[in-house]
Design a protein around this motif. Sequence first.
Motif, PDB file in Angstrom:
ATOM      1  N   PRO A  64      38.175 -71.863  33.376  1.00  0.00           N
ATOM      2  CA  PRO A  64      36.807 -71.169  33.027  1.00  0.00           C
ATOM      3  C   PRO A  64      36.904 -70.910  31.605  1.00  0.00           C
ATOM      4  O   PRO A  64      36.048 -71.114  30.870  1.00  0.00           O
ATOM      5  N   ARG A  65      37.921 -70.238  31.211  1.00  0.00           N
ATOM      6  CA  ARG A  65      38.274 -69.985  29.645  1.00  0.00           C
ATOM      7  C   ARG A  65      38.276 -71.133  28.712  1.00  0.00           C
ATOM      8  O   ARG A  65      37.573 -71.025  27.774  1.00  0.00           O
ATOM      9  N   ALA A  66      38.822 -72.163  29.312  1.00  0.00           N
ATOM     10  CA  ALA A  66      38.957 -73.680  28.495  1.00  0.00           C
ATOM     11  C   ALA A  66      37.435 -73.899  28.268  1.00  0.00           C
ATOM     12  O   ALA A  66      37.133 -74.393  27.136  1.00  0.00           O
ATOM     13  N   LEU A  67      36.718 -74.003  29.338  1.00  0.00           N
ATOM     14  CA  LEU A  67      35.649 -74.613  29.582  1.00  0.00           C
ATOM     15  C   LEU A  67      34.318 -73.626  28.544  1.00  0.00           C
ATOM     16  O   LEU A  67      33.324 -74.143  27.983  1.00  0.00           O
ATOM     17  N   PRO A  97      36.154 -60.829  27.546  1.00  0.00           N
ATOM     18  CA  PRO A  97      35.939 -60.867  25.804  1.00  0.00           C
ATOM     19  C   PRO A  97      35.306 -62.271  25.536  1.00  0.00           C
ATOM     20  O   PRO A  97      34.849 -62.171  24.332  1.00  0.00           O
ATOM     21  N   VAL A  98      35.358 -63.382  26.240  1.00  0.00           N
ATOM     22  CA  VAL A  98      34.763 -64.432  25.608  1.00  0.00           C
ATOM     23  C   VAL A  98      33.508 -65.146  26.413  1.00  0.00           C
ATOM     24  O   VAL A  98      33.043 -66.236  26.299  1.00  0.00           O
ATOM     25  N   LEU A  99      32.882 -64.255  27.366  1.00  0.00           N
ATOM     26  CA  LEU A  99      31.857 -64.394  28.232  1.00  0.00           C
ATOM     27  C   LEU A  99      30.582 -64.842  27.307  1.00  0.00           C
ATOM     28  O   LEU A  99      29.798 -65.825  27.576  1.00  0.00           O
ATOM     29  N   GLY A 100      30.485 -64.076  26.277  1.00  0.00           N
ATOM     30  CA  GLY A 100      29.140 -63.924  25.527  1.00  0.00           C
ATOM     31  C   GLY A 100      27.967 -63.885  26.396  1.00  0.00           C
ATOM     32  O   GLY A 100      27.959 -63.019  27.377  1.00  0.00           O
ATOM     33  N   ARG A 101      27.001 -64.810  26.660  1.00  0.00           N
ATOM     34  CA  ARG A 101      25.756 -64.736  27.566  1.00  0.00           C
ATOM     35  C   ARG A 101      25.894 -65.181  28.782  1.00  0.00           C
ATOM     36  O   ARG A 101      25.286 -64.911  29.692  1.00  0.00           O
ATOM     37  N   CYS A 102      27.287 -65.725  29.091  1.00  0.00           N
ATOM     38  CA  CYS A 102      27.623 -66.071  30.591  1.00  0.00           C
ATOM     39  C   CYS A 102      27.995 -65.159  31.290  1.00  0.00           C
ATOM     40  O   CYS A 102      28.463 -63.947  30.980  1.00  0.00           O
ATOM     41  N   THR A 103      27.632 -65.297  32.657  1.00  0.00           N
ATOM     42  CA  THR A 103      27.704 -64.228  33.572  1.00  0.00           C
ATOM     43  C   THR A 103      29.107 -64.714  34.456  1.00  0.00           C
ATOM     44  O   THR A 103      29.169 -65.769  34.387  1.00  0.00           O
ATOM     45  N   LEU A 104      29.620 -63.791  35.052  1.00  0.00           N
ATOM     46  CA  LEU A 104      30.959 -63.989  35.708  1.00  0.00           C
ATOM     47  C   LEU A 104      30.785 -63.061  36.974  1.00  0.00           C
ATOM     48  O   LEU A 104      30.635 -62.026  37.050  1.00  0.00           O
ATOM     49  N   ARG A 105      31.110 -63.966  38.345  1.00  0.00           N
ATOM     50  CA  ARG A 105      31.445 -62.983  39.407  1.00  0.00           C
ATOM     51  C   ARG A 105      32.541 -63.495  39.826  1.00  0.00           C
ATOM     52  O   ARG A 105      33.118 -64.517  40.103  1.00  0.00           O
ATOM     53  N   LEU A 106      33.529 -62.733  40.233  1.00  0.00           N
ATOM     54  CA  LEU A 106      34.945 -62.445  40.788  1.00  0.00           C
ATOM     55  C   LEU A 106      34.669 -62.471  42.185  1.00  0.00           C
ATOM     56  O   LEU A 106      34.306 -61.403  42.927  1.00  0.00           O
ATOM     57  N   VAL A 107      35.422 -63.593  42.911  1.00  0.00           N
ATOM     58  CA  VAL A 107      35.242 -63.751  44.501  1.00  0.00           C
ATOM     59  C   VAL A 107      36.465 -63.517  45.087  1.00  0.00           C
ATOM     60  O   VAL A 107      37.411 -64.765  44.793  1.00  0.00           O
ATOM     61  N   HIS A 108      36.842 -62.733  45.784  1.00  0.00           N
ATOM     62  CA  HIS A 108      38.310 -62.597  46.460  1.00  0.00           C
ATOM     63  C   HIS A 108      37.933 -63.300  47.836  1.00  0.00           C
ATOM     64  O   HIS A 108      37.881 -62.485  48.955  1.00  0.00           O
ATOM     65  N   ALA A 109      38.485 -64.321  47.932  1.00  0.00           N
ATOM     66  CA  ALA A 109      38.169 -65.371  49.298  1.00  0.00           C
ATOM     67  C   ALA A 109      39.000 -66.611  49.241  1.00  0.00           C
ATOM     68  O   ALA A 109      39.518 -66.790  47.978  1.00  0.00           O
ATOM     69  N   ALA A 110      39.534 -66.925  50.421  1.00  0.00           N
ATOM     70  CA  ALA A 110      40.018 -68.234  50.488  1.00  0.00           C
ATOM     71  C   ALA A 110      39.012 -69.178  49.994  1.00  0.00           C
ATOM     72  O   ALA A 110      37.652 -69.029  50.348  1.00  0.00           O
ATOM     73  N   ALA A 111      39.351 -70.527  49.394  1.00  0.00           N
ATOM     74  CA  ALA A 111      38.386 -71.426  48.814  1.00  0.00           C
ATOM     75  C   ALA A 111      37.314 -71.537  49.900  1.00  0.00           C
ATOM     76  O   ALA A 111      36.143 -72.035  49.626  1.00  0.00           O
ATOM     77  N   ASP A 112      37.892 -72.087  51.002  1.00  0.00           N
ATOM     78  CA  ASP A 112      36.771 -72.541  52.068  1.00  0.00           C
ATOM     79  C   ASP A 112      35.979 -71.488  52.733  1.00  0.00           C
ATOM     80  O   ASP A 112      34.870 -71.901  53.448  1.00  0.00           O
ATOM     81  N   ALA A 113      36.370 -70.286  52.523  1.00  0.00           N
ATOM     82  CA  ALA A 113      35.404 -69.011  52.970  1.00  0.00           C
ATOM     83  C   ALA A 113      34.282 -68.543  51.874  1.00  0.00           C
ATOM     84  O   ALA A 113      33.757 -67.713  52.274  1.00  0.00           O
TER      85      ALA A 113
END
Length: 287
Positions: A64-67, A97-113
Amino acid sequence: MTCPDASSSGPTPEHEVLFGSGAADYGRYRPGVPTAAVQLLADVVRGRPDPTLLDLGTGTGQLPRALLAAAEPGLAHIEAVDVSRQMLDQARDALTPVLGRCTLRLVHAAADAYTQLPGGEARAPDLVTCCRSFHWMDQPAVLAMADRVAAPDATVAIMGDGSLWTNEADWTRALRDLIQRYLGTERRAGTGATYREPRRSYEEDLAASAWSEVTEHHFPVDRTWAPGNVIGYLRSTSFAASALFGERHAAFEAEARILLDAHASGGPLVEQAMFTVLLARRGGGAQ
């Protein structure tokens, strides 16, 4: 802007031990994503209004940081999913620090869940990514989940480039031999397991899923390593993490440093890798 975190079923204490103990070293020593591969992914979302990224197995948020730096006019929202809270803490520190106007949600989960926010808060991802992480997942279940949540014209990107365990240079072979002398010949996958190759190739998994239209992209990469960075990298891996060695870890690192210094005296420690990106879209012309 960072949205409230979420947690879903799936992560276990074993996941936390396997992926969380080396989070700081992962963030510091793991190589980044090649620029050309980042550009390929940025092109996928370029021109889309308010593009959303779902990054599965985000680790410390490298992709995500690279994108965020490459995508134009920019990502509007990121859903970053990982089984390790420590990894997500690192991702938060790297991305905020690099989000700008982008929003971020961190999800603690297995990928399929992974589950979306309910109702009008849900954001259908335009791009679903698995960077150096798909081999740890329940691949068919992850691809089925992506089919449920992704936008009609979304793209799934599965990518990676192996590791210093799989690399075949003189110095990486010598390093692998040293690890095996301490830990046994089988590749370890944390303290309680050995690594097992996926039963099917990624291409076979995709062909059997809704994401059956696949293009392959290959990016040669030459990396030059300093001996100390190799030592740090090893701490971040499942096959040479410090916990695997117990009381012998200091002895292993001392011996590894001598080995790496000896190889570096004859020239730089070069890893020649191939970073492969599989871009998959729904089959049958689904839009």
